[in-house]
Each structure stands twice: as structure tokens, then as C-alpha cells.
Design an enzyme around this catalytic site. Structure first.
Site, mmCIF file in Angstrom:
data_model
loop_
_atom_site.group_PDB
_atom_site.id
_atom_site.type_symbol
_atom_site.label_atom_id
_atom_site.label_comp_id
_atom_site.label_asym_id
_atom_site.label_seq_id
_atom_site.Cartn_x
_atom_site.Cartn_y
_atom_site.Cartn_z
ATOM 1 N N THR A 1 22.765 -23.878 0.217
ATOM 2 C CA THR A 1 21.756 -23.317 -0.690
ATOM 3 C C THR A 1 20.774 -22.444 0.077
ATOM 4 O O THR A 1 20.406 -21.348 -0.363
ATOM 5 C CB THR A 1 21.005 -24.450 -1.426
ATOM 6 O OG1 THR A 1 21.941 -25.198 -2.209
ATOM 7 C CG2 THR A 1 19.935 -23.878 -2.345
ATOM 8 N N ASP B 1 -0.947 4.281 -0.152
ATOM 9 C CA ASP B 1 -0.103 4.042 1.009
ATOM 10 C C ASP B 1 1.231 4.769 0.865
ATOM 11 O O ASP B 1 1.787 5.288 1.841
ATOM 12 C CB ASP B 1 0.125 2.541 1.213
ATOM 13 C CG ASP B 1 0.593 1.834 -0.047
ATOM 14 O OD1 ASP B 1 0.463 2.403 -1.156
ATOM 15 O OD2 ASP B 1 1.087 0.699 0.069
ATOM 16 N N ARG B 2 1.730 4.848 -0.366
ATOM 17 C CA ARG B 2 2.976 5.589 -0.608
ATOM 18 C C ARG B 2 2.778 7.073 -0.327
ATOM 19 O O ARG B 2 3.609 7.722 0.316
ATOM 20 C CB ARG B 2 3.438 5.387 -2.055
ATOM 21 C CG ARG B 2 3.865 3.975 -2.395
ATOM 22 C CD ARG B 2 4.130 3.822 -3.879
ATOM 23 N NE ARG B 2 5.234 4.678 -4.324
ATOM 24 C CZ ARG B 2 5.530 4.880 -5.605
ATOM 25 N NH1 ARG B 2 4.791 4.323 -6.560
ATOM 26 N NH2 ARG B 2 6.549 5.653 -5.930
ATOM 27 N N LYS C 1 -4.687 -2.389 8.438
ATOM 28 C CA LYS C 1 -4.203 -1.781 9.691
ATOM 29 C C LYS C 1 -5.145 -0.648 10.069
ATOM 30 O O LYS C 1 -5.491 0.184 9.224
ATOM 31 C CB LYS C 1 -2.773 -1.273 9.506
ATOM 32 C CG LYS C 1 -1.768 -2.400 9.272
ATOM 33 C CD LYS C 1 -0.398 -1.890 8.969
ATOM 34 C CE LYS C 1 -0.248 -1.420 7.544
ATOM 35 N NZ LYS C 1 -0.326 -2.484 6.548
ATOM 36 N N TYR D 1 4.390 13.808 -9.268
ATOM 37 C CA TYR D 1 4.221 12.543 -9.989
ATOM 38 C C TYR D 1 3.401 12.788 -11.250
ATOM 39 O O TYR D 1 2.364 13.445 -11.207
ATOM 40 C CB TYR D 1 3.505 11.556 -9.074
ATOM 41 C CG TYR D 1 3.836 10.096 -9.283
ATOM 42 C CD1 TYR D 1 5.114 9.618 -9.064
ATOM 43 C CD2 TYR D 1 2.846 9.190 -9.653
ATOM 44 C CE1 TYR D 1 5.407 8.271 -9.207
ATOM 45 C CE2 TYR D 1 3.123 7.842 -9.804
ATOM 46 C CZ TYR D 1 4.411 7.380 -9.584
ATOM 47 O OH TYR D 1 4.681 6.045 -9.729
ATOM 48 N N ASN E 1 -2.177 -5.026 0.679
ATOM 49 C CA ASN E 1 -2.319 -6.271 -0.073
ATOM 50 C C ASN E 1 -2.455 -7.493 0.822
ATOM 51 O O ASN E 1 -3.115 -8.467 0.462
ATOM 52 C CB ASN E 1 -1.107 -6.450 -0.992
ATOM 53 C CG ASN E 1 -1.098 -5.455 -2.138
ATOM 54 O OD1 ASN E 1 -2.012 -5.426 -2.957
ATOM 55 N ND2 ASN E 1 -0.077 -4.627 -2.204
ATOM 56 N N SER E 2 -1.837 -7.459 1.992
ATOM 57 C CA SER E 2 -1.809 -8.647 2.838
ATOM 58 C C SER E 2 -2.621 -8.524 4.119
ATOM 59 O O SER E 2 -2.910 -9.532 4.769
ATOM 60 C CB SER E 2 -0.363 -8.996 3.203
ATOM 61 O OG SER E 2 0.273 -7.904 3.849
ATOM 62 N N THR F 1 5.115 -5.867 1.256
ATOM 63 C CA THR F 1 4.988 -6.877 0.211
ATOM 64 C C THR F 1 5.875 -6.519 -0.966
ATOM 65 O O THR F 1 6.588 -7.357 -1.523
ATOM 66 C CB THR F 1 3.523 -6.996 -0.241
ATOM 67 O OG1 THR F 1 2.706 -7.291 0.890
ATOM 68 C CG2 THR F 1 3.370 -8.084 -1.284
#
Length: 241
Positions: free
Chosen positions: A171, A95-96, A13, A86, A9-10, A119
Site C-alpha cells: 500500500t 510567482d508564475r 525565499k 492571460y 505558501n510554505s 506546493t
């Protein structure tokens, strides 16, 4: 030389493997033909695998298909050396799945928990018999920090790095400690619960924030930032063979 590409997502690689060993690795904001051309000019790459959780340009896919003798795009139909239990494999993040294969290749014959702190934070479980049972998804560090800022009127948006007392005294430290130690205790909770259910358990920690959390956990873990890339490489070899 084999190329392994993991588009998240970010960032994207990319790893180069030669004779089973990681030869080079880079991280780029996005996958592009320009990046690929630089790598193909530098290395003699003949096989490759791509995993992406975002939509890629047709140019990148066309370049890889035309430049490689063997090219594999990981999807739910790809053969992998792990049984998948699954119920909706078509929705399972690639990726998982790659991280699971990577963990099994490194610790075969063991019950495994794979924690990917990126992420989002994913928790995936594999039995000693090599069956992927499934897993859970939780918000990551930046997502939690941003959510506290976005959905409240007065809480500031802070960085994860900074003073980190276990109990916040301002805070800023209260937010940081709440998010960071909340995640650490969440991970510890999964480890404890799965050990009670499965017995002996090996735990892998990977993802962009893997080393950030490594020293904050009391449980014994294997921190392997390249776990997804290793898994993708194993899937590539499995299909070639």
C-alpha cells in the site's frame, strides 16, 4: 546590492544580487522584520522587489519601503518584459509570472514550458515571440499524498521519500508510486502535447521538488531552482531601466 523576495505558501525565499550575479540566498519559514534587519545590517542594499502569494504584515512592507531607495511590489500593473495573454492577469500568481520572465531571460526567442513543482504544480507556456499564453495548475506531491489519506478511510499518510518501484508492491509503495510517477507522466504528457502543437520546445523545471523529479523525466529539461528569483530580479532591472 539588490534584494529579491519571493513569499510563497510554505516559506519565503530571499536572494541578494550584486552586479547581475546571485551573491547570497536564504530560505525562511516566514518573512519578518527580524530577518530583514539581519540582512540590511550585513549588506548595503539599495533596491528591492517583493512578490507574495500571501498577505504580508504592514511592518515588513513599511521596513522595506523606508530602507530601500527603490522598492517594487510585483502586481498585475507592474511592467514586465513579456507580453501577457492571460485573460485575468489580476488573478495570475506572481510567482508564475516571475518564473516565466526568468525562463525567457535565460532562453530568449524559444518556445518555453515552465513547470514549477512546489506546493502546487504549475505549467506555463511562452511563445518564441515572448508572449505568455497561460498555463494550468495541478496538486503537488504533498497535496496528493494528503488527499489520499484525508478522503479515504484506510489509506495511510506517507512521505514522498522511500522505496519507489514503478508498480507498487504494498500500500505504501502503491501510493508513493501512484503520486510520483503520476506527476512525472503528467509532465511528460504536457511536453509531448506542446511539442506537437508548437514544434521545438525548451522545458524549465523549478520549485521545491524540481531536483526530485529531474531524474524521473525522460525528456531533456533545464532544472533551475532559482528561476522565480532570477525572474524577479529581471523585472526589477526592467523597471529601474
Amino acid at each position: 546590492m539588490d534584494i529579491v523576495i519571493d513569499v510563497g505558501n510554505s516559506c519565503a525565499k530571499i536572494a541578494l544580487f550584486e552586479d547581475g550575479q546571485l551573491a547570497d540566498k536564504l530560505r525562511v519559514p516566514a518573512l519578518s522584520v527580524d530577518v530583514l534587519e539581519l540582512l540590511f545590517d550585513k549588506y548595503k542594499i539599495v533596491r528591492g522587489i517583493l512578490s507574495s502569494v500571501v498577505n504580508l504584515s504592514d511592518d515588513c512592507l513599511s521596513y522595506l519601503k523606508s530602507s530601500l531607495k527603490y522598492f517594487l511590489v510585483l502586481d498585475d500593473k507592474t511592467k514586465i518584459p513579456v507580453e501577457v495573454g492571460y485573460r485575468t492577469p489580476e488573478t495570475l500568481g506572481k510567482d508564475r509570472l516571475a518564473a516565466v520572465v526568468g525562463a525567457v531571460s535565460l532562453r530568449p526567442g524559444e518556445n518555453l514550458l515552465i513547470v514549477d513543482a512546489g506546493t502546487a504544480i504549475t505549467f506555463d507556456c511562452v511563445t518564441a515571440e515572448g508572449c505568455y499564453k497561460g498555463g494550468n495548475i495541478s496538486p503537488g506531491v504533498k497535496m496528493r499524498l494528503r488527499a489520499l489519506h484525508t478522503f479515504t478511510d484506510k489509506l495511510p499518510l506517507i512521505d514522498k521519500d522511500g522505496e519507489l518501484p514503478f508498480i507498487g508492491y504494498s500500500t505504501e509503495t502503491a501510493i508513493r508510486a501512484g503520486v510520483v510517477y503520476g506527476i512525472a507522466l503528467e509532465i511528460e504528457g504536457y511536453i509531448k502535447a506542446l511539442k506537437e502543437e508548437m514544434g521545438q520546445l525548451s522545458v524549465f523545471l523549478t520549485g521545491g521538488n524540481a531536483f526530485y523529479f529531474e531524474k524521473k523525466l525522460k525528456s531533456s529539461i533545464f532544472a533551475e531552482v532559482n528561476l522565480v528569483l532570477i525572474g524577479l530580479y529581471r523585472i526589477l532591472l526592467y523597471n529601474v531601466e
